[in-house]
Design a protein around this motif. Structure first.
Motif, PDB file in Angstrom:
ATOM      1  N   SER A 253       7.046   9.523 -16.358  1.00  0.00           N
ATOM      2  CA  SER A 253       8.359   9.622 -15.702  1.00  0.00           C
ATOM      3  C   SER A 253       8.291  10.633 -14.557  1.00  0.00           C
ATOM      4  CB  SER A 253       9.445  10.007 -16.704  1.00  0.00           C
ATOM      5  OG  SER A 253       9.268  11.320 -17.162  1.00  0.00           O
ATOM      6  N   GLY A 254       7.403  11.638 -14.693  1.00  0.00           N
ATOM      7  CA  GLY A 254       7.215  12.594 -13.594  1.00  0.00           C
ATOM      8  C   GLY A 254       6.654  11.891 -12.362  1.00  0.00           C
ATOM      9  N   TYR A 255       5.660  11.030 -12.579  1.00  0.00           N
ATOM     10  CA  TYR A 255       5.104  10.269 -11.454  1.00  0.00           C
ATOM     11  C   TYR A 255       6.170   9.368 -10.842  1.00  0.00           C
ATOM     12  CZ  TYR A 255       0.230  11.353 -10.843  1.00  0.00           C
ATOM     13  OH  TYR A 255      -0.932  11.973 -10.493  1.00  0.00           O
ATOM     14  N   SER A 256       6.987   8.738 -11.700  1.00  0.00           N
ATOM     15  CA  SER A 256       8.047   7.869 -11.177  1.00  0.00           C
ATOM     16  C   SER A 256       9.040   8.684 -10.361  1.00  0.00           C
ATOM     17  CB  SER A 256       8.766   7.164 -12.325  1.00  0.00           C
ATOM     18  OG  SER A 256       7.903   6.239 -12.911  1.00  0.00           O
ATOM     19  N   ASP A 257       9.403   9.866 -10.867  1.00  0.00           N
ATOM     20  CA  ASP A 257      10.323  10.737 -10.114  1.00  0.00           C
ATOM     21  C   ASP A 257       9.722  11.101  -8.756  1.00  0.00           C
ATOM     22  OD1 ASP A 257      12.210  10.783 -12.092  1.00  0.00           O
ATOM     23  OD2 ASP A 257      11.481  12.637 -13.008  1.00  0.00           O
ATOM     24  N   MET A 258       8.436  11.435  -8.760  1.00  0.00           N
ATOM     25  CA  MET A 258       7.790  11.806  -7.494  1.00  0.00           C
ATOM     26  C   MET A 258       7.789  10.611  -6.534  1.00  0.00           C
ATOM     27  SD  MET A 258       4.653  14.372  -8.467  1.00  0.00           S
ATOM     28  CE  MET A 258       4.094  13.809 -10.055  1.00  0.00           C
ATOM     29  N   ALA A 259       7.519   9.414  -7.088  1.00  0.00           N
ATOM     30  CA  ALA A 259       7.508   8.212  -6.238  1.00  0.00           C
ATOM     31  C   ALA A 259       8.896   7.944  -5.675  1.00  0.00           C
ATOM     32  CB  ALA A 259       7.026   7.014  -7.058  1.00  0.00           C
ATOM     33  N   ILE A 260       9.906   8.043  -6.538  1.00  0.00           N
ATOM     34  CA  ILE A 260      11.285   7.787  -6.091  1.00  0.00           C
ATOM     35  C   ILE A 260      11.689   8.824  -5.036  1.00  0.00           C
ATOM     36  CG2 ILE A 260      13.705   7.824  -6.858  1.00  0.00           C
ATOM     37  CD1 ILE A 260      12.597   6.605  -9.564  1.00  0.00           C
ATOM     38  N   GLY A 261      11.303  10.085  -5.293  1.00  0.00           N
ATOM     39  CA  GLY A 261      11.629  11.156  -4.340  1.00  0.00           C
ATOM     40  C   GLY A 261      10.949  10.951  -2.995  1.00  0.00           C
ATOM     41  N   LEU A 262       9.667  10.626  -3.036  1.00  0.00           N
ATOM     42  CA  LEU A 262       8.945  10.386  -1.772  1.00  0.00           C
ATOM     43  C   LEU A 262       9.536   9.177  -1.048  1.00  0.00           C
ATOM     44  CD1 LEU A 262       5.275  10.972  -2.980  1.00  0.00           C
ATOM     45  CD2 LEU A 262       6.474  12.345  -1.278  1.00  0.00           C
TER      46      LEU A 262
ATOM     47  N   ALA B 182       0.807  -1.225   0.000  1.00  0.00           N
ATOM     48  CA  ALA B 182       0.000   0.000   0.000  1.00  0.00           C
ATOM     49  C   ALA B 182       0.839   1.274   0.000  1.00  0.00           C
ATOM     50  CB  ALA B 182      -0.916  -0.001   1.225  1.00  0.00           C
ATOM     51  N   LEU B 183       2.145   1.140   0.054  1.00  0.00           N
ATOM     52  CA  LEU B 183       3.041   2.311   0.178  1.00  0.00           C
ATOM     53  C   LEU B 183       2.634   3.417  -0.802  1.00  0.00           C
ATOM     54  CD1 LEU B 183       5.588   2.962   1.855  1.00  0.00           C
ATOM     55  CD2 LEU B 183       6.932   2.154  -0.089  1.00  0.00           C
ATOM     56  N   PHE B 184       2.121   4.510  -0.282  1.00  0.00           N
ATOM     57  CA  PHE B 184       1.445   5.475  -1.151  1.00  0.00           C
ATOM     58  C   PHE B 184       2.312   6.101  -2.237  1.00  0.00           C
ATOM     59  CE2 PHE B 184       2.986   8.458   2.065  1.00  0.00           C
ATOM     60  CZ  PHE B 184       3.324   9.572   1.307  1.00  0.00           C
ATOM     61  N   PRO B 185       3.642   6.239  -2.046  1.00  0.00           N
ATOM     62  CA  PRO B 185       4.411   6.866  -3.138  1.00  0.00           C
ATOM     63  C   PRO B 185       4.292   6.114  -4.459  1.00  0.00           C
ATOM     64  CG  PRO B 185       5.712   6.880  -1.127  1.00  0.00           C
ATOM     65  CD  PRO B 185       4.483   6.059  -0.845  1.00  0.00           C
ATOM     66  N   GLN B 186       4.180   4.761  -4.404  1.00  0.00           N
ATOM     67  CA  GLN B 186       4.165   3.998  -5.659  1.00  0.00           C
ATOM     68  C   GLN B 186       2.843   3.282  -5.891  1.00  0.00           C
ATOM     69  OE1 GLN B 186       4.559   0.208  -5.081  1.00  0.00           O
ATOM     70  NE2 GLN B 186       3.933   0.976  -3.079  1.00  0.00           N
ATOM     71  N   LEU B 187       1.837   3.626  -5.106  1.00  0.00           N
ATOM     72  CA  LEU B 187       0.604   2.826  -5.113  1.00  0.00           C
ATOM     73  C   LEU B 187      -0.225   2.982  -6.381  1.00  0.00           C
ATOM     74  CD1 LEU B 187      -1.354   0.977  -3.625  1.00  0.00           C
ATOM     75  CD2 LEU B 187      -2.322   2.967  -2.503  1.00  0.00           C
ATOM     76  N   ILE B 188      -0.404   4.213  -6.849  1.00  0.00           N
ATOM     77  CA  ILE B 188      -1.393   4.390  -7.922  1.00  0.00           C
ATOM     78  C   ILE B 188      -0.781   4.527  -9.309  1.00  0.00           C
ATOM     79  CG2 ILE B 188      -3.248   5.306  -6.476  1.00  0.00           C
ATOM     80  CD1 ILE B 188      -2.386   8.105  -7.460  1.00  0.00           C
ATOM     81  N   ALA B 189       0.527   4.771  -9.391  1.00  0.00           N
ATOM     82  CA  ALA B 189       1.094   4.949 -10.727  1.00  0.00           C
ATOM     83  C   ALA B 189       2.493   4.358 -10.840  1.00  0.00           C
ATOM     84  CB  ALA B 189       1.121   6.437 -11.078  1.00  0.00           C
TER      85      ALA B 189
END
Lengths: 466, 366
Positions: free
Chosen positions: A239-248, A154-161
């Motif tokens: 890739s923006g979503y991936s960057d945000m997930a990696i950053g979070l 459920a880890l929210f940084p990578q959950l939805i995208a």
């Protein structure tokens, strides 16, 4: 809730960070799980229970598979785990597709279920599947603590995208992970870069793409302007979503693997798929292609394996024929490259680059379509079929209106900026000016992104089909 | 820089934390002066709204609308979009020749048809068998002078007007295009300036066989006019000045408003509204379904029924000298079916005066 929203940035995230860093270390995963469930429940209150049930099944089957690992019954538990995960995905995502096609073939009119697709179901299902398979293969131990397993899924940084984070990549971090100002700073900067890619580039190009889909003034060049814009929009959005997930992830002490690596500079489609949505490509390689036999089988079987993987890759992106055709289109290109001209493309990089961009343009036109008929019409439009004019007023206006954004996007889709940064790092490392620049640029970008959000600018969520 | 990471994280925390606190504790704002619209209200949390997803959707709209210093952030966005991304328009608004204007593109054919059907219905019901002279005049929005010239998407105004007047074959067309220029419009608003359209009023009156010539004294409103586009564009722009015309004839006119169905006497120029949210509403009090202007000093006993949109508010007073009575009708605010209860159409001049903007967005016509 999406990352690029006021509710996430200035309500959810600050409260989450305060709670997380105030929580004692042994309870941090519990906090992460609770805030992640809130995050998911915010957008999908009904389906949060589905996700919890999926996690619980994964947890129980994981323990059973491990307990009976050397015995045949473990395969039964693995099969049950896989089927239970896929059953939910199949029911919510694919049921209507099969009913509609069954109706079309038989002439029956079985009513469609018209279920809302639980957001992120394709991502978390694949994570659970990889966990079960890895435990079965003995590549990782089963997670004994259900909170930790649930926190992983459920880890929210990578959950939805995405990216699709594999359990074995974060198993150790779920037990013990480091938090430092350096990691938090890197995470903040990476998050803001992703946010900027989404809000400033992808959303702006999304406006152009929406204008195209609503236009009554189409022309050949407008089709091409659209497809270039769409390719860049999708790249910067994903890739923006991936960057945000990696950053979070970094802020919370995790290290997620990279998901995009400048795919548009590829010289072949084979290379393109090593650079595009890396976590998905490697998932299908490791959990479908290789188990089917991979390359180490007869040619006919290998062809079957390749097309099975690309059929599934397309189908994963959406329950529509155009996504299946999109996947098979890549299967054909990859097969041709494998057997005929991959080496030639590598020897002639200019031709390779042109070929990749052209082939990708066709693929994205298919991907962008509403259905297969629309895909055929759009690809035809790129070559003047069914289009009255070569150039139109709307094309010229949109070209002028979005010229700078397109230019920035084209530059940003290459490693030019990364090279400039590396050069600046090597030349001026630890100088005040470079450090100040590295602090102030992300802050300025955050303010500008906030301004776009406060203005209520165009901000689509593209993952509702996944 | 020593402690670079700590400083950076500290700055991030301060900025995000400060904005976050602002979001949580900022008092609720009901109305956006700059955008001239009601802002979202806080949604009510119930089991139904939560599980249907409407609560979370509405909450996200609410927090966006209620964002602290939202107008300043909107300006940052507009400036970034305009000067860094070099976008030609921001949220559909563009600036050229010192004017802010809104893209009017493409032609909405179903809206266009809708306007025609509304007029046809009025004609069939109230005018067909009467002794009336029916006129049509179409006012171009200011894109006519700006859009195509500067490379913006633009409707073909000549074709648009020709098509509409050809459909209205029971109306005599009065062409005002040659009398207008960009300078006749406010820089920050969509409307035309009253002090610049006396010639247009005289031309229209003459075309209907009346005489609207008059001398006016020009008065200047001491309240800066931030037109509708100024707030929407969020760009730093100098406000306009409203000037209005008056003379003895206009001062003697009796103006009655029928907002509630009952006549209520009022002023030609509503000075309360002049200092309100939209100062342009000073002309005939802005949005009103039905107004009568009686001119006791009229030379002839001639009456006009004016079907109009907001452009008509500022020109109707200039037609008053030519008529003993003008009935001003805005069918966006009154059902056409009810007009027969208030208006006798026989032996009247009837003028349909509408802007291209309204004809292309006619859904509000009733």
């Amino acid at each position: 809730m999406i990352f690029s929203s006021i509710a996430f940035l200035y309500y959810f995230l600050p409260v989450t960070l305060v709670l997380y860093f105030l929580t004692p270390r042994p309870l941090k995963n519990t906090t992460l799980l609770l805030v992640s469930l809130f995050f998911y429940g915010w957008g999908e209150p009904k389906y949060v229970f589905l996700m919890i049930a999926t996690v619980l099944l994964g947890y129980v089957f994981g323990l059973l598979i491990e307990r009976y690992r050397s015995k045949p019954v473990s395969k039964v538990f693995l099969t049950l785990s896989v089927l239970s995960s896929l059953a939910a995905l199949g029911y919510f995502k694919y049921a209507d597709f099969f009913i509609a096609n069954f109706n079309a073939v038989t002439g029956l009119s079985i009513p469609l279920l018209r279920l809302a697709l639980p957001i992120g179901i394709s991502f978390y299902t694949f994570q659970i599947l990889s966990y079960s398979v890895d435990v079965y293969r003995g590549e990782t131990e089963a997670q004994k603590n259900p909170i930790n397993l649930a926190a992983y899924v459920a880890l929210f940084p990578q959950l939805i995208a995405g990216p699709i984070v594999r359990y074995c990549d974060v198993a150790l971090m779920l037990k013990k992970r480091e938090h430092s100002f350096q990691k938090i700073n890197e995470g903040c900067c990476r998050f803001v870069i992703g946010l900027s890619k989404k809000i400033l580039i992808a959303n702006t190009l999304g406006e152009l793409c929406t204008s195209f889909t609503q236009s009554a003034d189409l022309s050949v060049l407008y089709y091409w302007l659209y497809v270039v814009s769409y390719m860049l929009q999708i790249y910067f959005d994903f890739s923006g979503y991936s960057d945000m997930a990696i950053g979070l992830g970094k802020i919370f002490g995790f290290e997620f693997l990279e998901n995009f690596n400048y795919p548009f500079i590829s010289k072949s489609i084979t290379e393109f798929w090593r650079r595009w949505h890396i976590s998905l490509g490697s998932w299908f390689r490791d959990y479908v292609y290789i188990p089917l036999g991979g390359n180490r089988v007869k040619r006919a079987r290998m062809l079957f394996n390749i097309f099975a993987v690309w059929f599934l890759t397309g189908f994963w992106h959406g329950a529509q024929w155009n996504f299946i055709v999109w996947g098979l289109y890549f299967g054909i290109l990859l097969t041709l490259e494998k057997f005929f001209f991959l080496k030639k493309l590598e020897k002639h990089p200019v031709i390779g680059h042109i070929y990749v961009l052209f082939a990708a343009a066709i693929s994205f036109m298919i991907f962008s379509a509403e259905n297969m008929g629309d895909a055929v019409s759009r690809v035809g439009g790129m070559f003047g079929i069914g289009v009255k004019s070569f150039v139109s007023a709307e094309f010229w206006f949109n070209l002028k209106n979005y010229a700078i954004v397109l230019l920035v996007a084209c530059i940003g889709a290459t490693p030019i900026m990364k090279k400039i940064k590396n050069h600046a790092d090597s030349k001026w490392k630890n100088t005040f000016i470079l450090d100040a620049f590295e602090i102030l640029v992300p802050i300025a970008l955050l303010v500008i992104c906030t301004a776009y959000l406060a203005d209520g600018s165009f901000n689509p969520f593209l993952y509702f089909r996944f | 820089m020593k402690h670079k990471n700590i400083i950076s994280v500290f700055i991030f925390a301060i900025i995000v934390g400060a904005i976050s606190l602002g979001c949580f504790f900022k008092p609720h704002t009901q109305y956006s002066e700059s955008e001239r619209r009601l802002l979202e209200k806080k949604p009510v949390l119930t089991k139904e709204t939560l599980f249907s997803g409407s609560y979370t959707r509405d909450f996200e709209k609410y927090v966006t609308d209620q964002f602290p210093c939202r107008d300043s952030f909107r300006s940052v966005k507009a400036l970034f979009s305009t000067y860094v991304f070099n976008k030609m328009e921001n949220n559909g608004l563009f600036t050229e020749e010192g004017h802010i204007s809104k893209l009017e593109y493409p032609v909405n054919s179903h809206m266009f048809d809708n306007a025609q059907q509304k007029f046809d219905k009025l004609y069939e019901k109230y005018m067909k068998d009467k002794n009336v002279n029916i006129y049509l005049s179409i006012i171009p929005d200011k894109n006519y002078f700006l859009a195509e010239k500067h490379g913006y998407l633009s409707i073909d105004y000549d074709a648009f007007i020709k098509d509409f007047k050809d459909r209205m074959d029971y109306m005599k067309y009065i062409d005002v295009l040659p009398m207008l220029s960009l300078d006749d419009y406010y820089k920050t608003d969509s409307h035309w300036k009253q002090e610049k359209i006396t010639d247009v009023a005289q031309h229209i009156a003459q075309s209907m066989g009346a005489d609207a010539s008059a001398q006016y004294s020009e008065k200047t409103l001491d309240n800066p006019f931030r037109g509708v586009y100024l707030g929407q564009s969020a760009l730093p722009f100098k406000p306009d000045t409203i000037k209005y015309l008056t003379n003895g004839i206009l001062e003697n006119c009796i103006v009655k408003y029928y907002d509630t169905g009952m006549a209520k006497e009022g002023d030609m120029y509503n000075m309360d509204k002049a200092y309100g949210k939209d100062p342009y509403e000073m002309f005939l009090s802005g949005t009103s379904p039905l107004i009568t202007i009686e001119n006791p000093s009229a030379k002839e006993d001639k009456e006009l029924i004016l079907f109009r949109d907001s452009y008509g508010s500022s020109i109707a007073p200039l037609l008053a000298p030519a008529y003993s009575k003008i009935t001003v009708v805005d069918i966006r605010y009154i059902q056409s079916d009810f007009l027969g209860s208030f208006i006798d159409f026989d032996n009247k001049d009837i003028l349909f005066m509408y802007s291209t903007t309204l004809l292309n967005n006619s859904m509000a016509m009733r």
